[in-house]
Design a protein around this motif. Structure first.
Motif, PDB file in Angstrom:
ATOM      1  N   THR A 104       0.792  -1.026  -0.209  1.00 56.37           N
ATOM      2  CA  THR A 104       0.209   0.443   0.066  1.00 56.37           C
ATOM      3  C   THR A 104       0.813   1.307   0.076  1.00 56.37           C
ATOM      4  OG1 THR A 104      -1.847  -0.942   0.905  1.00 56.37           O
ATOM      5  CG2 THR A 104      -1.965   1.184   1.360  1.00 56.37           C
ATOM      6  N   ALA A 105       2.241   1.273   0.452  1.00 58.82           N
ATOM      7  CA  ALA A 105       2.253   2.479   0.776  1.00 58.82           C
ATOM      8  C   ALA A 105       3.520   2.478  -0.607  1.00 58.82           C
ATOM      9  CB  ALA A 105       4.170   2.464   2.223  1.00 58.82           C
ATOM     10  N   LEU A 106       4.465   1.448  -1.184  1.00 64.38           N
ATOM     11  CA  LEU A 106       4.745   1.653  -2.134  1.00 64.38           C
ATOM     12  C   LEU A 106       3.049   2.134  -3.278  1.00 64.38           C
ATOM     13  CD1 LEU A 106       7.245  -1.553  -1.850  1.00 64.38           C
ATOM     14  CD2 LEU A 106       7.478   0.509  -1.080  1.00 64.38           C
ATOM     15  N   ARG A 107       2.505   1.671  -3.535  1.00 59.04           N
ATOM     16  CA  ARG A 107       1.602   1.765  -4.913  1.00 59.04           C
ATOM     17  C   ARG A 107       1.328   3.954  -4.379  1.00 59.04           C
ATOM     18  NH1 ARG A 107      -3.701   2.137  -4.953  1.00 59.04           N
ATOM     19  NH2 ARG A 107      -3.874   1.718  -2.122  1.00 59.04           N
ATOM     20  N   GLU A 108       1.007   3.643  -3.244  1.00 56.80           N
ATOM     21  CA  GLU A 108       0.306   5.142  -2.893  1.00 56.80           C
ATOM     22  C   GLU A 108       1.737   5.776  -2.853  1.00 56.80           C
ATOM     23  OE1 GLU A 108      -2.702   6.368  -2.124  1.00 56.80           O
ATOM     24  OE2 GLU A 108      -3.963   4.559  -2.163  1.00 56.80           O
ATOM     25  N   THR A 109       2.386   5.796  -2.648  1.00 54.89           N
ATOM     26  CA  THR A 109       3.897   6.851  -2.696  1.00 54.89           C
ATOM     27  C   THR A 109       4.483   6.384  -4.503  1.00 54.89           C
ATOM     28  OG1 THR A 109       5.314   5.769  -1.176  1.00 54.89           O
ATOM     29  CG2 THR A 109       6.018   7.478  -2.895  1.00 54.89           C
ATOM     30  N   GLN A 110       4.119   5.842  -5.412  1.00 55.51           N
ATOM     31  CA  GLN A 110       4.268   5.972  -7.053  1.00 55.51           C
ATOM     32  C   GLN A 110       3.533   6.504  -6.897  1.00 55.51           C
ATOM     33  OE1 GLN A 110       4.222   2.178  -8.949  1.00 55.51           O
ATOM     34  NE2 GLN A 110       4.650   3.322 -10.431  1.00 55.51           N
ATOM     35  N   GLU A 111       2.247   6.358  -6.891  1.00 54.64           N
ATOM     36  CA  GLU A 111       0.997   7.465  -7.421  1.00 54.64           C
ATOM     37  C   GLU A 111       0.606   8.657  -7.183  1.00 54.64           C
ATOM     38  OE1 GLU A 111      -2.805   5.534  -6.256  1.00 54.64           O
ATOM     39  OE2 GLU A 111      -2.531   3.596  -7.229  1.00 54.64           O
ATOM     40  N   GLU A 112       0.792   9.134  -6.549  1.00 52.91           N
ATOM     41  CA  GLU A 112       0.963  10.628  -5.206  1.00 52.91           C
ATOM     42  C   GLU A 112       2.049  11.431  -5.921  1.00 52.91           C
ATOM     43  OE1 GLU A 112       0.942  10.513  -1.354  1.00 52.91           O
ATOM     44  OE2 GLU A 112      -1.067   9.599  -1.711  1.00 52.91           O
ATOM     45  N   VAL A 113       2.975  10.667  -6.049  1.00 50.25           N
ATOM     46  CA  VAL A 113       4.931  11.324  -6.579  1.00 50.25           C
ATOM     47  C   VAL A 113       5.823  11.207  -7.314  1.00 50.25           C
ATOM     48  CG1 VAL A 113       4.467  12.701  -4.144  1.00 50.25           C
ATOM     49  CG2 VAL A 113       5.955  11.039  -4.276  1.00 50.25           C
ATOM     50  N   GLY A 114       5.175   9.832  -7.751  1.00 51.73           N
ATOM     51  CA  GLY A 114       5.891   9.530  -8.466  1.00 51.73           C
ATOM     52  C   GLY A 114       6.667   8.764  -8.830  1.00 51.73           C
ATOM     53  N   ILE A 115       7.340   7.927  -7.232  1.00 50.11           N
ATOM     54  CA  ILE A 115       8.586   7.654  -6.770  1.00 50.11           C
ATOM     55  C   ILE A 115       8.751   6.361  -6.585  1.00 50.11           C
ATOM     56  CG2 ILE A 115      10.894   7.500  -5.455  1.00 50.11           C
ATOM     57  CD1 ILE A 115       9.660  10.301  -4.465  1.00 50.11           C
ATOM     58  N   VAL A 116       8.957   5.552  -7.794  1.00 53.01           N
ATOM     59  CA  VAL A 116       9.056   3.868  -6.685  1.00 53.01           C
ATOM     60  C   VAL A 116       9.966   2.954  -6.577  1.00 53.01           C
ATOM     61  CG1 VAL A 116       9.510   1.731  -8.517  1.00 53.01           C
ATOM     62  CG2 VAL A 116       8.099   3.984  -9.738  1.00 53.01           C
ATOM     63  N   PHE A 117       9.970   2.675  -4.883  1.00 57.94           N
ATOM     64  CA  PHE A 117      10.655   1.513  -4.123  1.00 57.94           C
ATOM     65  C   PHE A 117       9.756   0.354  -4.072  1.00 57.94           C
ATOM     66  CE2 PHE A 117      10.846   6.458  -2.456  1.00 57.94           C
ATOM     67  CZ  PHE A 117      12.328   6.417  -2.715  1.00 57.94           C
ATOM     68  N   SER A 118      11.462  -0.190  -4.044  1.00 57.99           N
ATOM     69  CA  SER A 118      10.596  -1.201  -3.977  1.00 57.99           C
ATOM     70  C   SER A 118      10.655  -2.084  -2.026  1.00 57.99           C
ATOM     71  CB  SER A 118      11.795  -2.533  -4.701  1.00 57.99           C
ATOM     72  OG  SER A 118      13.249  -2.490  -4.236  1.00 57.99           O
ATOM     73  N   PRO A 119      10.453  -2.880  -1.835  1.00 58.66           N
ATOM     74  CA  PRO A 119      10.620  -4.140  -0.301  1.00 58.66           C
ATOM     75  C   PRO A 119      12.054  -3.856  -0.455  1.00 58.66           C
ATOM     76  CG  PRO A 119       8.641  -5.276  -1.506  1.00 58.66           C
ATOM     77  CD  PRO A 119       9.706  -4.559  -2.824  1.00 58.66           C
ATOM     78  N   LYS A 120      13.217  -3.984  -0.657  1.00 61.60           N
ATOM     79  CA  LYS A 120      14.264  -3.821  -0.349  1.00 61.60           C
ATOM     80  C   LYS A 120      14.730  -2.638   0.544  1.00 61.60           C
ATOM     81  CE  LYS A 120      16.287  -3.483  -4.719  1.00 61.60           C
ATOM     82  NZ  LYS A 120      17.065  -2.543  -4.813  1.00 61.60           N
ATOM     83  N   ASP A 121      14.576  -1.835  -0.651  1.00 62.44           N
ATOM     84  CA  ASP A 121      14.533  -0.054  -0.099  1.00 62.44           C
ATOM     85  C   ASP A 121      14.517   0.162   1.933  1.00 62.44           C
ATOM     86  OD1 ASP A 121      15.768   0.356  -2.979  1.00 62.44           O
ATOM     87  OD2 ASP A 121      14.146   0.540  -3.258  1.00 62.44           O
ATOM     88  N   ILE A 122      13.412  -0.410   2.036  1.00 57.53           N
ATOM     89  CA  ILE A 122      12.518  -0.214   3.143  1.00 57.53           C
ATOM     90  C   ILE A 122      13.414  -0.515   4.149  1.00 57.53           C
ATOM     91  CG2 ILE A 122      10.814  -0.382   4.553  1.00 57.53           C
ATOM     92  CD1 ILE A 122      10.823   1.038   1.658  1.00 57.53           C
ATOM     93  N   ALA A 123      13.453  -0.338   5.352  1.00 59.13           N
ATOM     94  CA  ALA A 123      14.540   0.348   6.570  1.00 59.13           C
ATOM     95  C   ALA A 123      13.756  -0.841   7.893  1.00 59.13           C
ATOM     96  CB  ALA A 123      15.291   0.674   7.381  1.00 59.13           C
ATOM     97  N   GLY A 124      12.444  -0.339   7.620  1.00 60.01           N
ATOM     98  CA  GLY A 124      11.930  -1.166   8.506  1.00 60.01           C
ATOM     99  C   GLY A 124      10.395  -0.129   9.102  1.00 60.01           C
TER     100      GLY A 124
END
Length: 233
Positions: free
Chosen positions: A122-142
């Protein structure tokens, strides 16, 4: 000179926010960290060490018991070093026309959708939709502790990523009015009691950046960053 000894934590299966000691330490000077923080210059490794005790396993999120009747949501706390040694945090001002929390300062994110397998998705999808930045789970520290909104029935899971550079962003005008790329330490140091919203919570606090007031659930996420990075351990 006092020294902060960082413990590595692992979440238990039953309560990911209950720390389990793994007996591994990294030591650094709290005094040195605070001196750097006063200049807003905090190196990435130092920042990650201070955050380590506050972050839970990104794969296992513990929701409060009363969350069953609430709206599950997730946001992404993007901390980056695009401006050299000064960490910044990426915030958005929500569009005034939104039905919920219009014109408020928030992190990119939103409601869990049926197609999202997890709240991290949800967090990754919404971030991409709102501000166009694509992150993957490996980018997440916790993830930080779950927070609840003051004026709507949402529980929010804040996931955290710490990046060397801020990727190019492209805002959705329907959802985002403005981007606030704020110096993290400087903004955290503006924390003060939010007397305007004491009728909602006596423990309310707020932050400010360039005349913008950060309050509510976003402020409660910021308080967790404040506890990890500003308050001496």
């Amino acid at each position: 000179m006092s020294t902060y000894r960082r413990k590595r934590w692992a979440a238990t299966a039953s309560d990911p926010f209950s720390p389990l000691f793994l007996a591994s330490y990294t030591s650094f000077s709290v005094t040195e960290f605070n001196q750097r923080a006063q200049r807003n210059v905090v190196q990435k490794e130092e920042l990650l060490q201070r955050l380590a005790g506050a972050l839970a396993n990104k794969k296992s999120v513990h929701m409060p018991q009363d969350a069953a009747t609430s709206i599950p949501s997730a946001v992404l706390v993007i901390i980056h070093y695009h401006h050299g040694g000064v960490p910044h945090v990426f915030l958005t001002k929500r569009s005034a026309g939104l039905k919920s929390h219009g014109s408020e300062i928030s992190f990119p994110g939103g409601r869990h959708a049926e197609g999202d397998a997890t709240l991290l998705e949800t967090a990754l999808r919404e971030t991409q939709e709102e501000v166009g930045i694509v992150f993957s789970p490996k980018d997440i520290a916790g993830s930080l502790q779950v927070v609840r909104t003051m004026t709507s029935n949402h529980y929010i899971v804040p996931f955290v990523t710490v990046q060397d550079m801020l990727p190019r962003y492209r805002v959705s005008a329907h959802e985002v009015e403005e981007v606030l790329d704020a110096p993290l330490i400087e903004t955290l140091e503006t924390m003060e009691p939010d007397t305007e919203h004491f009728h909602l919570s006596k423990n309310a606090y707020r932050f400010t950046y360039r005349g913008n007031v950060i309050w509510g659930a976003t402020a409660r996420i910021m308080i967790q960053l404040h506890s990890a990075l500003i308050r001496p351990s």
